[in-house]
Design a protein around this motif. Structure first.
Motif, PDB file in Angstrom:
ATOM      1  N   ASP A  54      -7.616 -11.739  -4.589  1.00 32.05           N
ATOM      2  CA  ASP A  54      -6.352 -12.586  -4.875  1.00 32.05           C
ATOM      3  C   ASP A  54      -7.062 -13.883  -5.259  1.00 32.05           C
ATOM      4  OD1 ASP A  54      -4.492 -14.438  -4.888  1.00 32.05           O
ATOM      5  OD2 ASP A  54      -3.281 -13.340  -3.214  1.00 32.05           O
ATOM      6  N   ASN A  55      -7.001 -14.478  -6.403  1.00 36.51           N
ATOM      7  CA  ASN A  55      -7.637 -15.668  -7.036  1.00 36.51           C
ATOM      8  C   ASN A  55      -7.050 -17.016  -6.193  1.00 36.51           C
ATOM      9  OD1 ASN A  55      -9.524 -14.455  -8.631  1.00 36.51           O
ATOM     10  ND2 ASN A  55      -8.082 -14.107 -10.232  1.00 36.51           N
ATOM     11  N   LEU A  56      -5.728 -16.653  -5.840  1.00 33.97           N
ATOM     12  CA  LEU A  56      -5.036 -17.922  -5.203  1.00 33.97           C
ATOM     13  C   LEU A  56      -5.762 -17.991  -3.907  1.00 33.97           C
ATOM     14  CD1 LEU A  56      -1.623 -17.217  -6.279  1.00 33.97           C
ATOM     15  CD2 LEU A  56      -3.122 -18.481  -7.305  1.00 33.97           C
ATOM     16  N   GLN A  57      -6.355 -17.066  -3.329  1.00 33.96           N
ATOM     17  CA  GLN A  57      -6.932 -17.170  -2.024  1.00 33.96           C
ATOM     18  C   GLN A  57      -8.353 -16.683  -2.026  1.00 33.96           C
ATOM     19  OE1 GLN A  57      -4.452 -15.647   1.443  1.00 33.96           O
ATOM     20  NE2 GLN A  57      -3.002 -14.957  -0.161  1.00 33.96           N
ATOM     21  N   ASN A  58      -9.044 -17.442  -2.780  1.00 35.05           N
ATOM     22  CA  ASN A  58     -10.607 -17.306  -2.833  1.00 35.05           C
ATOM     23  C   ASN A  58     -11.248 -15.965  -2.886  1.00 35.05           C
ATOM     24  OD1 ASN A  58     -11.247 -20.121  -2.366  1.00 35.05           O
ATOM     25  ND2 ASN A  58     -10.509 -20.038  -0.424  1.00 35.05           N
ATOM     26  N   ARG A  59     -10.538 -15.219  -3.983  1.00 31.46           N
ATOM     27  CA  ARG A  59     -10.855 -13.807  -4.165  1.00 31.46           C
ATOM     28  C   ARG A  59     -10.912 -12.997  -3.054  1.00 31.46           C
ATOM     29  NH1 ARG A  59     -13.012 -12.914  -9.253  1.00 31.46           N
ATOM     30  NH2 ARG A  59     -14.208 -11.670  -8.618  1.00 31.46           N
ATOM     31  N   GLU A  60     -10.034 -13.355  -1.957  1.00 33.58           N
ATOM     32  CA  GLU A  60     -10.130 -12.413  -0.979  1.00 33.58           C
ATOM     33  C   GLU A  60      -9.407 -11.251  -1.096  1.00 33.58           C
ATOM     34  OE1 GLU A  60      -8.445 -12.455   3.923  1.00 33.58           O
ATOM     35  OE2 GLU A  60      -8.535 -14.208   2.646  1.00 33.58           O
ATOM     36  N   ARG A  61     -10.080  -9.938  -0.399  1.00 34.32           N
ATOM     37  CA  ARG A  61      -9.543  -8.665  -0.560  1.00 34.32           C
ATOM     38  C   ARG A  61      -8.594  -8.279   0.100  1.00 34.32           C
ATOM     39  NH1 ARG A  61     -13.371  -4.725  -3.094  1.00 34.32           N
ATOM     40  NH2 ARG A  61     -12.511  -2.796  -3.075  1.00 34.32           N
ATOM     41  N   PHE A  62      -7.423  -7.860  -0.454  1.00 37.09           N
ATOM     42  CA  PHE A  62      -6.214  -7.226   0.116  1.00 37.09           C
ATOM     43  C   PHE A  62      -5.806  -5.838  -0.378  1.00 37.09           C
ATOM     44  CE2 PHE A  62      -5.855 -11.820   0.187  1.00 37.09           C
ATOM     45  CZ  PHE A  62      -5.365 -12.063   1.542  1.00 37.09           C
TER      46      PHE A  62
ATOM     47  N   ARG B 207      -4.243 -12.106  -9.599  1.00 38.66           N
ATOM     48  CA  ARG B 207      -4.777 -11.045  -8.742  1.00 38.66           C
ATOM     49  C   ARG B 207      -5.523 -10.006  -9.752  1.00 38.66           C
ATOM     50  NH1 ARG B 207       0.312  -8.796  -5.279  1.00 38.66           N
ATOM     51  NH2 ARG B 207       0.665 -10.898  -3.960  1.00 38.66           N
TER      52      ARG B 207
END
Length: 330
Positions: free
Chosen positions: A203-211, A226
């Motif tokens: 998620d590029n809106l959340q520092n590239r965190e993985r979901f 994303r």
């Protein structure tokens, strides 16, 4: 054909008697474009600036790709819409400018294209090439390469892009790449994407965190940016209001970026209309998570093919034989 267009060479002309056609001309801004037409009346426009498909219309003249009314057709500015090519990097994660430089450069018509498959179909195609062309390019990305792009309009109106990158250098290099495809939709709130369910994404809106995607389909209620990982070869975009499904078939491009700026970010983009986010979804076949590494002399190949299916019923009601048959060749 207009008088001015008639004076220009016709490139990659189809066989005698075929209605498909290929024309080199200029757009309203004076930029070189190639016009592809198929026997059914489908139409595609390819700008040599950026090597970019900037229009794809069906036999009724309806836009299948979105290009912003505020797009800037003034090199070296990238054109907002159509299918820009991100190379040699996607986004701003790398050493070059955002999304690389391929979409900002002038491509040439390939003087030595690969032969077309001997299918006998009514296909119109154009082959383009981009090479390292200046000292300025070397400062940005100091590697010798050839990027060949074939754009093809098939007899059923399908749009195909085949990319080939060859390492012409004496040392290995790596790159990421994406076909940033802006699809035209009626209303983003009535759109769903199928084929990405249960997949991991960054998620590029959340520092590239993985979901992990939890829904049975992807729908839109706000900004989305994303990178879906290890995606299937076929993804569907369903526009319920238009009663149209875009089916994307891809190969060599394991990831898929989904992007819509929504209201706040759309207003911040100078080359994007304030309300235009409602009428597009960007789905981008890509290779991002694991950069492609080429040794000297090696070549990478990636393809995408898009077909439209018209029906009052979409999800689960696609004619699989028709869809699969249309994907037999790109």
């Amino acid at each position: 054909m207009s008088a001015s267009a008639a004076e220009k060479p016709v490139v990659g002309k189809p066989a005698e008697g075929h209605k498909a056609s290929v024309e080199l001309t200029k757009d309203a801004h004076g930029l070189d474009v190639v016009i592809l037409r198929d026997p059914r009346g489908f139409f595609a426009q390819v700008h040599l600036h950026g090597g970019q498909v900037t229009a794809w219309k069906n036999e009724r003249g309806e836009d299948l790709l979105f290009t912003s009314s505020k797009a800037i057709f003034k090199p070296p500015k990238a054109i907002r819409g159509g299918i820009p090519i991100s190379f040699p990097q996607f986004s701003n994660f790398g050493v070059t400018e955002q999304h690389g430089f391929a979409r900002n450069r002038l491509w040439a018509i390939d003087p030595d294209p690969a032969p077309l498959p001997p299918t006998g179909d009514n296909k119109a195609s154009i082959d383009l090439i981009l090479k390292q062309s200046s000292n300025e390019d070397q400062k940005i990305w100091n590697h010798s390469f050839e990027f060949r792009l074939r754009v093809m309009l098939g007899p059923e109106g399908e749009l195909g892009l085949t990319a080939r990158v060859r390492n012409m250098d004496s040392k290995p290099f790596s790159f990421t790449v994406a076909f940033q495809t802006y699809f035209a939709v009626t209303d983003i709130s009535e759109v769903r994407i199928e084929g990405l369910e249960t997949l991991d994404y960054l998620d590029n809106l959340q520092n590239r965190e993985r979901f992990t995607e939890q829904g049975d389909a992807l729908t839109f209620e706000g900004e989305v940016d994303r990178v879906y990982l290890n995606t299937p070869t076929k993804i569907a975009i369903i526009d319920h209001e238009k009663k149209t499904t875009f089916v994307i078939k891809k190969d060599g491009l394991p990831d898929a970026v989904v992007w819509n700026p929504w209201e706040r970010k759309a207003k911040a983009l100078t080359d994007f209309g304030d309300d235009e986010y409602k009428h597009t979804i960007c789905l981008q076949p890509a290779a991002i998570e694991k950069p492609i590494i080429l040794k000297p002399g090696e070549e990478w190949k990636g393809r995408q093919k898009i077909i439209t299916v018209y029906s009052s019923y979409h999800s689960g009601r696609l004619d699989p034989m028709r869809v699969l048959a249309s994907f037999d060749s790109i």
